[in-house]
Design a protein around this motif. Structure first.
Motif, PDB file in Angstrom:
ATOM      1  N   ALA A  39       0.829  -1.208   0.000  1.00 19.84           N
ATOM      2  CA  ALA A  39       0.000   0.000   0.000  1.00 19.84           C
ATOM      3  C   ALA A  39       0.859   1.252   0.000  1.00 19.84           C
ATOM      4  N   VAL A  40       1.916   1.251   0.812  1.00 17.92           N
ATOM      5  CA  VAL A  40       2.816   2.409   0.844  1.00 17.92           C
ATOM      6  C   VAL A  40       3.477   2.600  -0.520  1.00 17.92           C
ATOM      7  N   GLN A  41       3.895   1.505  -1.135  1.00 16.27           N
ATOM      8  CA  GLN A  41       4.533   1.595  -2.448  1.00 16.27           C
ATOM      9  C   GLN A  41       3.563   2.108  -3.504  1.00 16.27           C
ATOM     10  N   GLN A  42       2.336   1.574  -3.536  1.00 13.45           N
ATOM     11  CA  GLN A  42       1.368   1.985  -4.541  1.00 13.45           C
ATOM     12  C   GLN A  42       0.909   3.424  -4.345  1.00 13.45           C
ATOM     13  N   SER A  43       0.948   3.903  -3.090  1.00 17.31           N
ATOM     14  CA  SER A  43       0.519   5.285  -2.840  1.00 17.31           C
ATOM     15  C   SER A  43       1.472   6.298  -3.459  1.00 17.31           C
ATOM     16  N   GLU A  55       3.549   5.228 -12.920  1.00 21.88           N
ATOM     17  CA  GLU A  55       4.463   6.368 -12.987  1.00 21.88           C
ATOM     18  C   GLU A  55       4.674   6.901 -11.580  1.00 21.88           C
ATOM     19  N   PHE A  56       5.926   7.086 -11.200  1.00 25.73           N
ATOM     20  CA  PHE A  56       6.234   7.583  -9.868  1.00 25.73           C
ATOM     21  C   PHE A  56       5.696   9.001  -9.710  1.00 25.73           C
ATOM     22  N   ALA A  57       4.951   9.212  -8.614  1.00 28.50           N
ATOM     23  CA  ALA A  57       4.311  10.511  -8.399  1.00 28.50           C
ATOM     24  C   ALA A  57       4.699  11.140  -7.070  1.00 28.50           C
ATOM     25  N   GLY A  58       5.511  10.445  -6.274  1.00 29.94           N
ATOM     26  CA  GLY A  58       5.888  10.994  -4.977  1.00 29.94           C
ATOM     27  C   GLY A  58       4.684  11.142  -4.062  1.00 29.94           C
ATOM     28  N   LEU A  59       4.518  12.317  -3.504  1.00 24.75           N
ATOM     29  CA  LEU A  59       3.407  12.590  -2.584  1.00 24.75           C
ATOM     30  C   LEU A  59       2.210  13.217  -3.289  1.00 24.75           C
ATOM     31  N   ALA A  60       2.161  13.124  -4.597  1.00 24.67           N
ATOM     32  CA  ALA A  60       1.074  13.767  -5.346  1.00 24.67           C
ATOM     33  C   ALA A  60      -0.281  13.186  -4.988  1.00 24.67           C
ATOM     34  N   ASN A  61      -0.351  11.888  -4.743  1.00 27.71           N
ATOM     35  CA  ASN A  61      -1.627  11.271  -4.375  1.00 27.71           C
ATOM     36  C   ASN A  61      -2.140  11.815  -3.044  1.00 27.71           C
ATOM     37  N   PHE A  62      -1.235  12.011  -2.090  1.00 29.91           N
ATOM     38  CA  PHE A  62      -1.637  12.542  -0.788  1.00 29.91           C
ATOM     39  C   PHE A  62      -2.049  14.009  -0.903  1.00 29.91           C
ATOM     40  N   THR A  63      -1.307  14.770  -1.706  1.00 29.78           N
ATOM     41  CA  THR A  63      -1.663  16.179  -1.898  1.00 29.78           C
ATOM     42  C   THR A  63      -3.036  16.317  -2.544  1.00 29.78           C
ATOM     43  N   LEU A  65      -5.494  14.275  -2.324  1.00 34.33           N
ATOM     44  CA  LEU A  65      -6.557  13.879  -1.399  1.00 34.33           C
ATOM     45  C   LEU A  65      -7.034  15.066  -0.576  1.00 34.33           C
ATOM     46  N   PHE A  66      -6.091  15.789   0.008  1.00 31.33           N
ATOM     47  CA  PHE A  66      -6.490  16.880   0.899  1.00 31.33           C
ATOM     48  C   PHE A  66      -6.946  18.115   0.146  1.00 31.33           C
ATOM     49  N   LYS A  67      -6.784  18.131  -1.177  1.00 27.94           N
ATOM     50  CA  LYS A  67      -7.371  19.182  -2.005  1.00 27.94           C
ATOM     51  C   LYS A  67      -8.748  18.790  -2.511  1.00 27.94           C
ATOM     52  N   ASP A  68      -9.113  17.520  -2.302  1.00 23.78           N
ATOM     53  CA  ASP A  68     -10.402  17.010  -2.773  1.00 23.78           C
ATOM     54  C   ASP A  68     -11.459  17.253  -1.696  1.00 23.78           C
ATOM     55  N   ALA A  69     -12.456  18.059  -2.029  1.00 22.07           N
ATOM     56  CA  ALA A  69     -13.505  18.376  -1.050  1.00 22.07           C
ATOM     57  C   ALA A  69     -14.277  17.132  -0.631  1.00 22.07           C
ATOM     58  N   ARG A  70     -14.420  16.159  -1.524  1.00 21.45           N
ATOM     59  CA  ARG A  70     -15.146  14.938  -1.180  1.00 21.45           C
ATOM     60  C   ARG A  70     -14.406  14.125  -0.136  1.00 21.45           C
ATOM     61  N   TYR A  71     -13.069  14.117  -0.213  1.00 17.43           N
ATOM     62  CA  TYR A  71     -12.299  13.379   0.792  1.00 17.43           C
ATOM     63  C   TYR A  71     -12.373  14.081   2.148  1.00 17.43           C
ATOM     64  N   VAL A  72     -12.299  15.403   2.138  1.00 16.51           N
ATOM     65  CA  VAL A  72     -12.418  16.152   3.392  1.00 16.51           C
ATOM     66  C   VAL A  72     -13.788  15.913   4.017  1.00 16.51           C
ATOM     67  N   ASP A  73     -14.836  15.894   3.184  1.00 17.15           N
ATOM     68  CA  ASP A  73     -16.179  15.612   3.689  1.00 17.15           C
ATOM     69  C   ASP A  73     -16.241  14.204   4.281  1.00 17.15           C
ATOM     70  N   SER A 269      -6.451   5.330  -3.864  1.00 14.53           N
ATOM     71  CA  SER A 269      -6.983   4.426  -2.852  1.00 14.53           C
ATOM     72  C   SER A 269      -5.889   3.955  -1.897  1.00 14.53           C
ATOM     73  N   ALA A 270      -4.695   3.661  -2.441  1.00  9.18           N
ATOM     74  CA  ALA A 270      -3.576   3.246  -1.593  1.00  9.18           C
ATOM     75  C   ALA A 270      -3.162   4.372  -0.644  1.00  9.18           C
ATOM     76  N   ALA A 271      -3.179   5.600  -1.134  1.00  8.02           N
ATOM     77  CA  ALA A 271      -2.850   6.735  -0.271  1.00  8.02           C
ATOM     78  C   ALA A 271      -3.861   6.870   0.871  1.00  8.02           C
ATOM     79  N   GLN A 272      -5.128   6.654   0.567  1.00 10.17           N
ATOM     80  CA  GLN A 272      -6.146   6.695   1.612  1.00 10.17           C
ATOM     81  C   GLN A 272      -5.921   5.596   2.644  1.00 10.17           C
ATOM     82  N   SER A 273      -5.558   4.398   2.192  1.00  4.34           N
ATOM     83  CA  SER A 273      -5.325   3.300   3.127  1.00  4.34           C
ATOM     84  C   SER A 273      -4.103   3.571   3.994  1.00  4.34           C
ATOM     85  N   VAL A 274      -3.098   4.251   3.459  1.00  9.08           N
ATOM     86  CA  VAL A 274      -1.924   4.610   4.258  1.00  9.08           C
ATOM     87  C   VAL A 274      -2.316   5.600   5.353  1.00  9.08           C
TER      88      VAL A 274
END
Length: 297
Positions: A39-43, A55-63, A65-73, A269-274
């Motif tokens: 999960a950490v690797q896929q995130s 494609e390697f994205a670094g912390l882009a998936n986590f960034t 998420l917190f910009k997504d209003a649906r995830y914050v909700d 999804s992997a970022a959310q699970s992390v």
């Protein structure tokens, strides 16, 4: 060899303890650590829905998420859901434990009936309440409509949230009941008798004696119930509402499934699970660091 020396005698074969622990270590490695590492690797990657390229994205998936209003909700909804489930299950289980502790005749029967819901799987608990309160086929649902109540949790988000909160709390009441009842039965009767002689009524005795002595157990159960509401209520929500209507019951653990399995967003999804894994590690640390040492069983 005396019993004391036998209890302190080390294993003659140093490999034997490892062999005895090996099955549990393998289960933990295969079903906990390996998926966590994946999960950490896929995130850190953006993958196509079929897993053919990444494609390697670094912390882009986590960034993202917190910009997504649906995830914050969903995060705020999860906080409300966990607080409501914990408060409802703890209060009802404490009330039932106090009542069961005072029962003299048929006490074993009452306690057995109160423990039965703990043996039911979360998904089955959700299906049970779905059939009971369904607006078309449920006994309670049809009764509410007959009384003039506009009951339809399939269309009303507030009703759906209330239903999954109640179903999830009902599933957890038995677990809390066991600990509260054990705590009540460990309180010395001499304390209660002395308070009664001094003129303290039942309410004052509960407030000044019973509840303070139960507070360490209650705090332990609070942490356990928050963890349960965050991570173990997927089956209830999936069986009753599937996150609907209009995402009104989609909490974090269900959003991982919705985005990863249904939406095929593997990296997100992997970022959310992390993030969920970090939350449960934090709650576990709080439990062992600040709660476990102070609990009286």
């Amino acid at each position: 060899m005396t019993p004391a020396s036998a209890a302190q005698a080390p294993f003659s074969n140093k490999l034997l303890p490892l062999l005895l622990l090996l099955p549990q270590l393998l289960v933990t490695l295969v079903f906990f650590y390996w998926p966590s590492v994946q999960a950490v690797q896929q995130s850190l990657y953006i993958e196509d829905p079929f897993g053919l390229s990444s494609e390697f994205a670094g912390l882009a998936n986590f960034t993202a998420l917190f910009k997504d209003a649906r995830y914050v909700d969903a995060f705020l909804r999860s906080l409300f859901f966990s607080a409501a489930v914990s408060a409802l299950s703890l209060s009802l289980s404490l009330l039932l434990a106090v009542c069961a502790d005072r029962v003299v005749r048929g006490a074993t029967t009452y306690k057995t009936l109160l423990l039965l819901p703990y043996a039911i799987a979360p998904a089955l608990a959700g299906v049970t309440w779905m059939f009971v309160v369904h607006p078309s086929i449920g006994i309670i649902g049809r009764a509410l409509i007959a009384m003039g109540v506009e009951w339809n949790y399939l269309l009303n988000g507030n009703q759906a949230m209330g239903l999954v909160i109640f179903a999830a709390a009902w599933k957890q009441i038995s677990y809390n009941f066991i600990f509260f009842l054990a705590g009540l039965q460990s309180i010395p009767h001499s304390l209660m008798e002395a308070a009664a002689i001094d003129g303290a009524g039942p309410g004052k005795r509960f407030r000044d004696i019973v509840f303070p002595l139960l507070s360490p157990t209650a705090f332990f159960l609070l942490v356990v119930n928050i963890v349960y509401a965050f991570f173990e209520t997927f089956g209830v929500i999936h069986a009753v509402t599937s996150g609907g209507p209009s995402k009104s019951t989609e909490i974090l653990v269900y959003k991982v499934y919705s985005d990863g399995v249904v939406g095929l967003d593997i990296g997100g999804s992997a970022a959310q699970s992390v993030i969920l894994m970090v939350i449960v590690i934090g709650l576990t640390f709080v439990q062992f660091r600040y709660v476990e040492r102070k609990v009286h069983y």
